[in-house]
Design an enzyme around this catalytic site. Structure first.
Site, PDB file in Angstrom:
ATOM      1  N   LYS A  13       0.831  -1.213   0.000  1.00  0.00           N
ATOM      2  CA  LYS A  13       0.000   0.000   0.000  1.00  0.00           C
ATOM      3  C   LYS A  13       0.869   1.269   0.000  1.00  0.00           C
ATOM      4  O   LYS A  13       0.641   2.164  -0.799  1.00  0.00           O
ATOM      5  CB  LYS A  13      -0.921   0.020   1.235  1.00  0.00           C
ATOM      6  CG  LYS A  13      -1.873  -1.165   1.314  1.00  0.00           C
ATOM      7  CD  LYS A  13      -2.759  -1.100   2.546  1.00  0.00           C
ATOM      8  CE  LYS A  13      -2.035  -1.102   3.886  1.00  0.00           C
ATOM      9  NZ  LYS A  13      -1.281  -2.343   4.198  1.00  0.00           N
ATOM     10  N   ARG A  88      -9.760   0.677   8.607  1.00  0.00           N
ATOM     11  CA  ARG A  88      -9.299  -0.671   8.912  1.00  0.00           C
ATOM     12  C   ARG A  88     -10.348  -1.476   9.663  1.00  0.00           C
ATOM     13  O   ARG A  88     -10.104  -2.640   9.994  1.00  0.00           O
ATOM     14  CB  ARG A  88      -8.060  -0.584   9.799  1.00  0.00           C
ATOM     15  CG  ARG A  88      -6.766  -0.905   9.090  1.00  0.00           C
ATOM     16  CD  ARG A  88      -5.700  -0.580  10.108  1.00  0.00           C
ATOM     17  NE  ARG A  88      -4.499  -1.311   9.918  1.00  0.00           N
ATOM     18  CZ  ARG A  88      -3.417  -0.794   9.334  1.00  0.00           C
ATOM     19  NH1 ARG A  88      -3.433   0.400   8.837  1.00  0.00           N
ATOM     20  NH2 ARG A  88      -2.325  -1.514   9.267  1.00  0.00           N
ATOM     21  N   ARG A 127      11.952  -5.464   4.572  1.00  0.00           N
ATOM     22  CA  ARG A 127      11.613  -4.046   4.342  1.00  0.00           C
ATOM     23  C   ARG A 127      12.533  -3.094   5.114  1.00  0.00           C
ATOM     24  O   ARG A 127      12.866  -3.323   6.270  1.00  0.00           O
ATOM     25  CB  ARG A 127      10.170  -3.805   4.777  1.00  0.00           C
ATOM     26  CG  ARG A 127       9.835  -2.324   4.788  1.00  0.00           C
ATOM     27  CD  ARG A 127       8.391  -2.063   4.829  1.00  0.00           C
ATOM     28  NE  ARG A 127       7.761  -2.523   6.051  1.00  0.00           N
ATOM     29  CZ  ARG A 127       6.469  -2.399   6.290  1.00  0.00           C
ATOM     30  NH1 ARG A 127       5.686  -1.869   5.388  1.00  0.00           N
ATOM     31  NH2 ARG A 127       5.957  -2.833   7.409  1.00  0.00           N
ATOM     32  N   ARG A 160      11.313  -1.424  10.810  1.00  0.00           N
ATOM     33  CA  ARG A 160      10.285  -1.097  11.800  1.00  0.00           C
ATOM     34  C   ARG A 160      10.254  -2.145  12.909  1.00  0.00           C
ATOM     35  O   ARG A 160      10.295  -3.344  12.629  1.00  0.00           O
ATOM     36  CB  ARG A 160       8.913  -1.048  11.110  1.00  0.00           C
ATOM     37  CG  ARG A 160       8.620   0.299  10.516  1.00  0.00           C
ATOM     38  CD  ARG A 160       7.394   0.363   9.670  1.00  0.00           C
ATOM     39  NE  ARG A 160       6.230  -0.351  10.126  1.00  0.00           N
ATOM     40  CZ  ARG A 160       5.076  -0.391   9.440  1.00  0.00           C
ATOM     41  NH1 ARG A 160       4.977   0.255   8.288  1.00  0.00           N
ATOM     42  NH2 ARG A 160       4.059  -1.064   9.896  1.00  0.00           N
ATOM     43  N   ARG A 171       0.013  -9.144  13.081  1.00  0.00           N
ATOM     44  CA  ARG A 171      -0.613  -8.072  12.282  1.00  0.00           C
ATOM     45  C   ARG A 171      -1.436  -8.666  11.145  1.00  0.00           C
ATOM     46  O   ARG A 171      -2.516  -8.165  10.823  1.00  0.00           O
ATOM     47  CB  ARG A 171       0.466  -7.134  11.729  1.00  0.00           C
ATOM     48  CG  ARG A 171       0.964  -6.164  12.790  1.00  0.00           C
ATOM     49  CD  ARG A 171       2.284  -5.512  12.411  1.00  0.00           C
ATOM     50  NE  ARG A 171       2.239  -4.836  11.136  1.00  0.00           N
ATOM     51  CZ  ARG A 171       3.289  -4.698  10.336  1.00  0.00           C
ATOM     52  NH1 ARG A 171       4.472  -5.201  10.675  1.00  0.00           N
ATOM     53  NH2 ARG A 171       3.176  -4.052   9.206  1.00  0.00           N
TER      54      ARG A 171
HETATM   55  P1  AP5 Z   1       4.851  -1.641   1.775  1.00  0.00           P
HETATM   56  O1  AP5 Z   1       4.513  -0.760   0.633  1.00  0.00           O
HETATM   57  O2  AP5 Z   1       5.616  -1.057   2.906  1.00  0.00           O
HETATM   58  O3  AP5 Z   1       3.524  -2.397   2.322  1.00  0.00           O
HETATM   59  P2  AP5 Z   1       2.286  -1.845   3.123  1.00  0.00           P
HETATM   60  O4  AP5 Z   1       1.089  -2.497   2.566  1.00  0.00           O
HETATM   61  O5  AP5 Z   1       2.293  -0.347   3.166  1.00  0.00           O
HETATM   62  O6  AP5 Z   1       2.610  -2.466   4.540  1.00  0.00           O
HETATM   63  P3  AP5 Z   1       2.550  -1.881   6.019  1.00  0.00           P
HETATM   64  O7  AP5 Z   1       3.247  -2.888   6.887  1.00  0.00           O
HETATM   65  O8  AP5 Z   1       3.083  -0.472   6.100  1.00  0.00           O
HETATM   66  O9  AP5 Z   1       1.064  -1.890   6.300  1.00  0.00           O
HETATM   67  P4  AP5 Z   1       0.425  -1.984   7.637  1.00  0.00           P
HETATM   68  O10 AP5 Z   1      -0.952  -1.781   7.180  1.00  0.00           O
HETATM   69  O11 AP5 Z   1       0.677  -3.140   8.490  1.00  0.00           O
HETATM   70  O12 AP5 Z   1       1.174  -0.842   8.500  1.00  0.00           O
HETATM   71  P5  AP5 Z   1       0.764   0.628   8.903  1.00  0.00           P
HETATM   72  O13 AP5 Z   1       1.977   1.435   8.903  1.00  0.00           O
HETATM   73  O14 AP5 Z   1      -0.427   1.074   8.143  1.00  0.00           O
HETATM   74  O15 AP5 Z   1       5.632  -2.917   1.170  1.00  0.00           O
HETATM   75  C1  AP5 Z   1       6.177  -3.926   2.016  1.00  0.00           C
HETATM   76  C2  AP5 Z   1       7.541  -4.399   1.466  1.00  0.00           C
HETATM   77  O16 AP5 Z   1       7.318  -5.090   0.224  1.00  0.00           O
HETATM   78  C3  AP5 Z   1       8.515  -3.252   1.143  1.00  0.00           C
HETATM   79  O17 AP5 Z   1       9.807  -3.643   1.481  1.00  0.00           O
HETATM   80  C4  AP5 Z   1       8.388  -3.056  -0.387  1.00  0.00           C
HETATM   81  O18 AP5 Z   1       9.589  -2.583  -0.966  1.00  0.00           O
HETATM   82  C5  AP5 Z   1       8.042  -4.478  -0.852  1.00  0.00           C
HETATM   83  N1  AP5 Z   1       7.141  -4.498  -2.011  1.00  0.00           N
HETATM   84  C6  AP5 Z   1       6.069  -3.685  -2.228  1.00  0.00           C
HETATM   85  N2  AP5 Z   1       5.443  -4.029  -3.394  1.00  0.00           N
HETATM   86  C7  AP5 Z   1       6.145  -5.088  -3.909  1.00  0.00           C
HETATM   87  C8  AP5 Z   1       5.994  -5.879  -5.088  1.00  0.00           C
HETATM   88  N3  AP5 Z   1       4.994  -5.662  -5.984  1.00  0.00           N
HETATM   89  N4  AP5 Z   1       6.893  -6.874  -5.289  1.00  0.00           N
HETATM   90  C9  AP5 Z   1       7.887  -7.101  -4.399  1.00  0.00           C
HETATM   91  N5  AP5 Z   1       8.078  -6.375  -3.266  1.00  0.00           N
HETATM   92  C10 AP5 Z   1       7.224  -5.374  -3.018  1.00  0.00           C
HETATM   93  O19 AP5 Z   1       0.244   0.396  10.407  1.00  0.00           O
HETATM   94  C11 AP5 Z   1       1.143   0.129  11.477  1.00  0.00           C
HETATM   95  C12 AP5 Z   1       0.372   0.091  12.776  1.00  0.00           C
HETATM   96  O20 AP5 Z   1      -0.252   1.372  13.030  1.00  0.00           O
HETATM   97  C13 AP5 Z   1      -0.792  -0.913  12.827  1.00  0.00           C
HETATM   98  O21 AP5 Z   1      -0.350  -2.216  13.167  1.00  0.00           O
HETATM   99  C14 AP5 Z   1      -1.684  -0.282  13.906  1.00  0.00           C
HETATM  100  O22 AP5 Z   1      -1.168  -0.525  15.176  1.00  0.00           O
HETATM  101  C15 AP5 Z   1      -1.540   1.205  13.614  1.00  0.00           C
HETATM  102  N6  AP5 Z   1      -2.570   1.678  12.660  1.00  0.00           N
HETATM  103  C16 AP5 Z   1      -2.358   2.181  11.417  1.00  0.00           C
HETATM  104  N7  AP5 Z   1      -3.513   2.504  10.827  1.00  0.00           N
HETATM  105  C17 AP5 Z   1      -4.498   2.192  11.720  1.00  0.00           C
HETATM  106  C18 AP5 Z   1      -5.907   2.279  11.666  1.00  0.00           C
HETATM  107  N8  AP5 Z   1      -6.562   2.754  10.604  1.00  0.00           N
HETATM  108  N9  AP5 Z   1      -6.610   1.864  12.757  1.00  0.00           N
HETATM  109  C19 AP5 Z   1      -5.982   1.418  13.863  1.00  0.00           C
HETATM  110  N10 AP5 Z   1      -4.638   1.296  13.956  1.00  0.00           N
HETATM  111  C20 AP5 Z   1      -3.894   1.675  12.898  1.00  0.00           C
END
Ligand code: AP5
Length: 220
Positions: A13, A88, A127, A160, A171
């Site tokens: 994402k 979410r 990552r 991270r 997660r």
């Molecule tokens: P990346 O683009 O970083 O993936 P992502 O989907 O953004 O993953 P996240 O881990 O950031 O999502 P998340 O939803 O768990 O975390 P968030 O920060 O929102 O890609 C991942 C890796 O793959 C990278 O190394 C990239 O280079 C590689 N890659 C990408 N595309 C590729 C491809 N096509 N082929 C190969 N490799 C590829 O949330 C963190 C925490 O915050 C949550 O756990 C929660 O505690 C809190 N939080 C955030 N939002 C909320 C909410 N709305 N409600 C409640 N708590 C929340």
């Protein structure tokens, strides 16, 4: 357009939202980045969110909704926004409808990036993130030109704490239990477009741009 990116942790994402935001000229609002910034600055919001993030749990809805509502009220979001990591839960999705309706807007398109669980874990393990601009890299799939250094701003890359193997798995479980129901929620409303997230980064982006163009035509 107001676009929601839906997908499991590691689906890509953040990687795709950055590129799509640049292409469309609208901001990328990532709740995870907002929480991590609050944490870095040591604000009350950051301190409140930390324990949940460290455990891989969702931050409570009321806290998250209030943070997003404040961000969406800022002038740069007026032309539209790409939401990454929000909503979410079904409660967050309903709140988003209310907040956007308050600005005379609505969710126009939901892009669901589909990736198998075993691939998610491979992606999260390799990552690296830039401390300064939040740029996203991967040891194998998207390596920086110089290890440990961001290609874009020269910032330091880090892993991270919630990418530790035991938290990663939790997660993904939290996503399946609390966020995956949004796939049907948005499909029933005719807003969902599914993207094959296991193509290369460039191919996923091309599929997303095609979906946005289809969505724009539907809106007109
Ligand atoms: P990346 O683009 O970083 O993936 P992502 O989907 O953004 O993953 P996240 O881990 O950031 O999502 P998340 O939803 O768990 O975390 P968030 O920060 O929102 O890609 C991942 C890796 O793959 C990278 O190394 C990239 O280079 C590689 N890659 C990408 N595309 C590729 C491809 N096509 N082929 C190969 N490799 C590829 O949330 C963190 C925490 O915050 C949550 O756990 C929660 O505690 C809190 N939080 C955030 N939002 C909320 C909410 N709305 N409600 C409640 N708590 C929340």
């Amino acid at each position: 357009m107001n676009i929601v990116l839906l997908g499991a942790p590691g689906a890509g994402k953040g990687t795709q939202a950055e590129r799509l935001a640049e292409y469309l000229g609208i901001p990328h609002v990532a709740t995870g980045d907002l929480f991590r910034e609050a944490l870095r600055q040591g604000t009350p919001l950051g301190r409140q969110a930390q324990a949940y993030i460290d455990r891989g749990e969702l931050v409570p809805d009321q806290v998250t909704i209030a943070m997003v509502e404040e961000r969406l009220a800022q002038p740069d979001c007026e032309p539209g926004v790409i939401l990454d990591g929000f909503p979410r839960t079904v409660e967050q999705a309903r709140a988003l409808d209310r907040v956007l309706a308050g600005h005379g807007r609505k969710v126009d398109l939901v892009l669901f990036i589909r990736v198998r669980p075993e691939e998610l874990l491979r992606r999260l393990s390799g990552r690296w993130i830039c401390r300064d601009c939040q740029g996203v890299y991967h040891t194998l799939f998207n390596p920086p030109k110089q290890p440990g250094v961001c290609d874009v701003c020269g910032g330091e890359l880090y892993q991270r704490p919630d990418d530790r193997p035991e938290v990663q798995r939790h997660r993904v479980d939290v996503y399946l239990a609390q966020t995956a129901p949004l796939i049907e929620f948005y499909r029933e409303r005719g807003l969902l477009q599914e993207i094959d997230g296991e193509q290369s980064i460039d191919e996923v982006q091309a599929s997303m741009r095609e979906a946005v163009i289809r969505g724009q035509k539907k809106k007109e």
